[in-house]
Write a protein that holds these residues in place. Structure first.
Motif, mmCIF file in Angstrom:
data_model
loop_
_atom_site.group_PDB
_atom_site.id
_atom_site.type_symbol
_atom_site.label_atom_id
_atom_site.label_comp_id
_atom_site.label_asym_id
_atom_site.label_seq_id
_atom_site.Cartn_x
_atom_site.Cartn_y
_atom_site.Cartn_z
ATOM 1 N N SER A 45 17.675 91.804 63.732
ATOM 2 C CA SER A 45 17.969 90.474 64.479
ATOM 3 C C SER A 45 18.761 89.710 63.545
ATOM 4 C CB SER A 45 16.644 90.142 64.808
ATOM 5 O OG SER A 45 15.775 89.774 63.637
ATOM 6 N N GLY A 46 18.753 88.460 64.189
ATOM 7 C CA GLY A 46 19.763 87.448 63.323
ATOM 8 C C GLY A 46 21.154 87.631 63.652
ATOM 9 N N THR A 47 21.826 87.185 62.563
ATOM 10 C CA THR A 47 23.301 87.183 62.788
ATOM 11 C C THR A 47 23.810 88.526 62.460
ATOM 12 O OG1 THR A 47 23.419 84.924 62.301
ATOM 13 C CG2 THR A 47 25.587 86.499 61.953
ATOM 14 N N GLY A 58 13.886 90.648 66.910
ATOM 15 C CA GLY A 58 14.368 89.278 67.294
ATOM 16 C C GLY A 58 15.642 89.407 68.098
ATOM 17 N N ASN A 59 15.965 88.254 68.469
ATOM 18 C CA ASN A 59 17.406 88.221 68.996
ATOM 19 C C ASN A 59 18.274 88.413 68.126
ATOM 20 O OD1 ASN A 59 15.907 87.916 71.612
ATOM 21 N ND2 ASN A 59 15.810 85.627 71.183
ATOM 22 N N VAL A 60 19.623 88.617 68.691
ATOM 23 C CA VAL A 60 20.815 88.665 68.073
ATOM 24 C C VAL A 60 21.859 87.919 68.129
ATOM 25 C CG1 VAL A 60 22.562 90.634 67.365
ATOM 26 C CG2 VAL A 60 20.249 91.243 67.717
ATOM 27 N N THR A 61 22.837 87.552 67.287
ATOM 28 C CA THR A 61 23.995 86.696 67.315
ATOM 29 C C THR A 61 24.970 87.574 66.845
ATOM 30 O OG1 THR A 61 22.606 84.264 67.272
ATOM 31 C CG2 THR A 61 25.136 84.381 66.777
ATOM 32 N N PHE A 62 26.021 87.824 67.526
ATOM 33 C CA PHE A 62 27.024 88.609 67.010
ATOM 34 C C PHE A 62 28.296 87.812 66.496
ATOM 35 C CE2 PHE A 62 25.255 92.009 69.794
ATOM 36 C CZ PHE A 62 25.054 93.029 68.994
ATOM 37 N N VAL A 63 28.765 88.170 65.598
ATOM 38 C CA VAL A 63 30.099 87.920 64.778
ATOM 39 C C VAL A 63 31.032 88.799 64.810
ATOM 40 C CG1 VAL A 63 31.072 86.722 62.874
ATOM 41 C CG2 VAL A 63 28.961 86.075 63.635
ATOM 42 N N PHE A 64 32.403 88.501 65.323
ATOM 43 C CA PHE A 64 33.425 89.702 65.282
ATOM 44 C C PHE A 64 34.279 89.211 64.055
ATOM 45 C CE2 PHE A 64 33.029 89.827 70.005
ATOM 46 C CZ PHE A 64 31.864 90.427 70.153
ATOM 47 N N SER A 65 34.560 90.079 63.082
ATOM 48 C CA SER A 65 35.261 89.589 61.945
ATOM 49 C C SER A 65 36.668 90.789 61.874
ATOM 50 C CB SER A 65 34.556 89.501 60.780
ATOM 51 O OG SER A 65 33.989 90.777 60.311
ATOM 52 N N ASN A 66 37.519 90.271 61.155
ATOM 53 C CA ASN A 66 38.714 90.967 60.694
ATOM 54 C C ASN A 66 39.499 91.753 61.962
ATOM 55 O OD1 ASN A 66 38.586 90.833 57.817
ATOM 56 N ND2 ASN A 66 36.917 92.000 57.747
ATOM 57 N N PRO A 67 39.917 91.105 62.899
ATOM 58 C CA PRO A 67 40.530 91.447 63.871
ATOM 59 C C PRO A 67 42.175 91.745 63.517
ATOM 60 C CG PRO A 67 40.475 88.941 64.252
ATOM 61 C CD PRO A 67 39.599 89.420 62.951
#
Length: 145
Positions: free
Chosen positions: A47-49, A67-76
Motif C-alpha cells: 500500500s502507499g506510494t 491499504g490504498n495505493v497511490t501510483f507514480v509513473f517514472s522514467n517515461p
C-alpha cells in the motif's frame, strides 16, 4: 575506421545467435521483424506510494495489500517518442482504491472504479507521447478473476 570495420566484421550479416544484453541507449532499430518476444515484468504488493518505473520494464503487476495505493509513473520515454505500459491490478481481501497521477487522462475525465472482491483482477494500459506530461489511460479489462 578501424573500430567500425572490427564491429562490422563481428556482427552477423544473416542469421546467427546473440546472447546477453544489447544496450541500445535510445538508438533506433529500423524495420526489425520480432518473433517470440517478451517484455520485462515487474510485480509488487503493498500500500502507499507505488512507483512504476519504466526503466525497469513495461509490464507491471501490483497486488493491493494493507491499504490504498497511490501510483507514480517514472522514467517515461523522451518527448516525441511514444511509450506505453500495462498494469495488472489485483484487489486485496478488503477493497482498496488506487489514486492515479494527475497526468493520467481517462475517457470522460473519470478514472475507472476498481473491481470489488478479493483477488479480482483489472488490467490497464497507459500511453504517452510527451515524456509523461499526459498518460492516456485505458481499461483493458475488469473483473477478470
Amino acid at each position: 575506421t578501424a573500430t567500425v570495420t572490427v564491429a562490422n566484421a563481428a556482427l552477423p550479416k544473416a542469421g546467427g545467435t546473440m546472447s546477453g544484453t544489447l544496450q541500445m541507449a535510445d538508438q533506433i532499430i529500423q524495420r526489425p521483424e520480432i518473433k517470440d518476444y517478451s517484455e520485462t515484468y515487474n510485480a509488487s504488493s503493498g500500500s502507499g506510494t507505488v512507483t512504476l518505473d519504466l526503466s525497469t520494464g513495461n509490464v507491471f503487476q501490483h497486488t493491493a495489500s494493507g491499504g490504498n495505493v497511490t501510483f507514480v509513473f517514472s522514467n517515461p520515454p523522451a518527448s516525441g517518442s511514444g511509450g506505453s505500459f500495462t498494469l495488472k491490478w489485483i484487489q486485496d481481501s478488503s477493497d482498496r482504491t488506487a489514486t492515479w497521477p494527475g497526468t493520467a487522462d481517462w475517457a470522460g475525465g473519470t478514472a475507472p472504479t476498481l473491481t470489488s472482491g478479493s483477488g479480482k483482477v483489472d488490467m490497464f494500459t497507459f500511453v504517452t507521447f510527451d515524456a509523461g506530461a499526459t498518460w492516456y489511460g485505458f481499461t483493458a479489462g475488469q473483473d477478470l478473476r
